[in-house]
Scaffold this active site. Structure first.
Site, mmCIF file in Angstrom:
data_model
loop_
_atom_site.group_PDB
_atom_site.id
_atom_site.type_symbol
_atom_site.label_atom_id
_atom_site.label_comp_id
_atom_site.label_asym_id
_atom_site.label_seq_id
_atom_site.Cartn_x
_atom_site.Cartn_y
_atom_site.Cartn_z
ATOM 1 N N ARG A 52 0.805 3.181 -13.141
ATOM 2 C CA ARG A 52 -0.050 2.871 -11.982
ATOM 3 C C ARG A 52 -1.361 3.607 -12.198
ATOM 4 N NH1 ARG A 52 1.379 2.813 -5.603
ATOM 5 N NH2 ARG A 52 2.208 0.831 -6.347
ATOM 6 N N HIS A 88 -1.151 -6.354 -9.010
ATOM 7 C CA HIS A 88 0.088 -5.659 -8.631
ATOM 8 C C HIS A 88 1.256 -6.646 -8.831
ATOM 9 C CE1 HIS A 88 2.721 -2.809 -6.994
ATOM 10 N NE2 HIS A 88 2.396 -2.822 -5.718
ATOM 11 N N GLN A 94 4.980 -6.306 -7.268
ATOM 12 C CA GLN A 94 5.126 -6.625 -5.849
ATOM 13 C C GLN A 94 5.393 -8.120 -5.650
ATOM 14 O OE1 GLN A 94 4.929 -4.339 -3.092
ATOM 15 N NE2 GLN A 94 5.874 -6.136 -2.152
ATOM 16 N N ASP A 154 -2.795 -7.269 3.454
ATOM 17 C CA ASP A 154 -2.719 -5.969 2.778
ATOM 18 C C ASP A 154 -3.790 -5.090 3.424
ATOM 19 O OD1 ASP A 154 -2.217 -3.922 0.949
ATOM 20 O OD2 ASP A 154 -3.266 -4.892 -0.728
ATOM 21 N N CYS A 188 2.777 -5.803 1.546
ATOM 22 C CA CYS A 188 3.380 -4.986 0.481
ATOM 23 C C CYS A 188 3.679 -3.569 0.956
ATOM 24 C CB CYS A 188 2.478 -4.973 -0.741
ATOM 25 S SG CYS A 188 0.853 -4.237 -0.477
ATOM 26 N N ARG A 199 11.846 -4.779 -4.063
ATOM 27 C CA ARG A 199 11.184 -4.134 -5.204
ATOM 28 C C ARG A 199 12.257 -3.581 -6.147
ATOM 29 N NH1 ARG A 199 6.016 -2.227 -4.766
ATOM 30 N NH2 ARG A 199 6.306 -1.845 -6.978
HETATM 31 N N1 NVA Z 1 -4.087 -2.969 -2.288
HETATM 32 C C1 NVA Z 1 -3.315 -1.777 -2.102
HETATM 33 C C2 NVA Z 1 -1.877 -2.010 -2.427
HETATM 34 C C3 NVA Z 1 -0.976 -0.815 -2.224
HETATM 35 C C4 NVA Z 1 0.445 -1.066 -2.649
HETATM 36 C C5 NVA Z 1 -3.894 -0.664 -2.958
HETATM 37 O O1 NVA Z 1 -4.265 -0.937 -4.107
HETATM 38 O O2 NVA Z 1 -3.994 0.466 -2.489
HETATM 39 N N1 CP Z 2 3.854 -1.690 -2.143
HETATM 40 C C1 CP Z 2 3.758 -0.607 -2.931
HETATM 41 O O1 CP Z 2 3.489 -0.711 -4.125
HETATM 42 O O2 CP Z 2 4.010 0.575 -2.303
HETATM 43 P P1 CP Z 2 3.781 2.043 -2.888
HETATM 44 O O3 CP Z 2 2.287 2.255 -2.983
HETATM 45 O O4 CP Z 2 4.413 2.954 -1.887
HETATM 46 O O5 CP Z 2 4.413 2.147 -4.227
#
Ligand code: NVA
Ligand code: CP
Length: 300
Positions: A104, A131, A134, A219, A259, A287
């Protein structure tokens, strides 16, 4: 490169993506029945997190343990990655010790560079651009509740962000139509959108995008790394909250997904996310199952 990566939903064929969902549902049933299934004994997943996570970390860690393997959490705060060791060197070293690596991070280009130097499969656990993990969970959740998503209409309400980009790719791969409602200036990437052809288009007006939709998704307005834009984004997105009026424009049996983490009163009203059409807790649980199917496939 002999191994398969999962950096975007376009890395796998549509058939493989569908099979992963079928397998995820099987693995879920086995898990709920208490069946022990350990095909990944002695396999190691390295998990590199340059951003925060609750679901992704827990689901990958629990998933590896349930499959008989092990997961190691690596954060830039206490690895040499955070002190400037080149990504290429980190990839070469980690992939001589781990059997699969999950990352990540911020720039998508970084995970591509990492993957180019890795000897083992690399999984995108979220970048600024995508992502994909997800979406495996979201597609599983839709199938469980409503059956095949192909031919259905999905409304994306909000930012043209990493989740939106993965929904655009999912529309191509799983065969649904994606209506995107985002304020001007917050559109998804033009190249990603154009590559999807008729599968995805910007509708702009939230109620129009949601009209007769089978699934409504949103989101956060400010993603990780955009914290300082929060106030400006709250203004820009003020008309883009998924509330009960918006849900009424959708099909009567429409589902709501997010998500998570969610901000009640911002991108979603509390009575929607906590209401009868919301499947966000199944979505979060999936997930675990969807990524177990992915790990089995990549290490199979
Ligand atoms: N769009 C959000 C998704 C978090 C799972 C982010 O990138 O923070
Ligand atoms: N939806 C998701 O990826 O959650 P986290 O940021 O908690 O991993």
């Amino acid at each position: 490169m002999s191994h398969q990566n999962f950096l975007t939903l376009l890395d796998l064929s549509a058939d493989t993506l569908r099979n992963l969902i079928t397998r995820a549902i099987e693995l879920k049933a086995m898990q709920h029945a208490g069946t022990v299934h350990e095909p990944l004994k002695h396999k190691i997943l390295a998990m590199v997190f340059e951003k925060s996570s609750t679901r992704t970390r827990m689901s990958f860690e629990a998933g590896m343990a349930q499959l008989g393997g092990h997961a190691t959490f690596l954060s830039p705060r206490d690895t040499q990655l955070g002190r400037g060791e080149p990504i290429e060197d980190s990839a070469r070293v980690l992939s001589r010790m781990a059997d699969v690596i999950m990352i990540r991070t911020f720039e998508h280009e970084k995970i591509e560079r990492f993957a180019a130097y890795s000897r083992v499969p690399v999984i995108n656990a979220l970048t600024d651009l995508y992502h994909p993990c997800q979406l495996l969970a979201d597609m599983q959740t839709y199938l469980e509740h409503r059956g095949d998503i192909s031919g259905k209409t999905v409304a994306w309400i909000g930012d043209g962000n990493n989740m939106c980009h993965s929904y655009i790719n999912a529309a191509r791969q799983y065969g649904f139509t994606l209506n995107i409602a985002c304020p001007e200036g917050y559109d998804p990437d033009t190249g990603i959108l154009q590559a999807a052809g008729d599968s995805a288009s910007i509708i702009r007006e939230p109620v129009e995008a949601a009209r007769d939709a089978d699934l409504v998704v949103t989101d956060v307005w400010a993603s990780m790394g955009q914290e300082e834009e929060q106030a400006r984004r709250e203004q820009a997105f003020a008309r883009y909250q998924v509330d009960s009026t918006l849900m009424q424009a959708a099909a009567a049996d429409a589902l709501f997904m997010h998500c998570l983490p969610a901000h009640r009163g911002e991108e979603v009203a509390a009575d929607v996310i906590d209401g009868a059409q919301s499947v966000v807790w199944d979505e979060a649980e999936n997930r675990l199952h969807a990524q177990k199917a992915l790990l089995e496939y990549l290490l199979g």
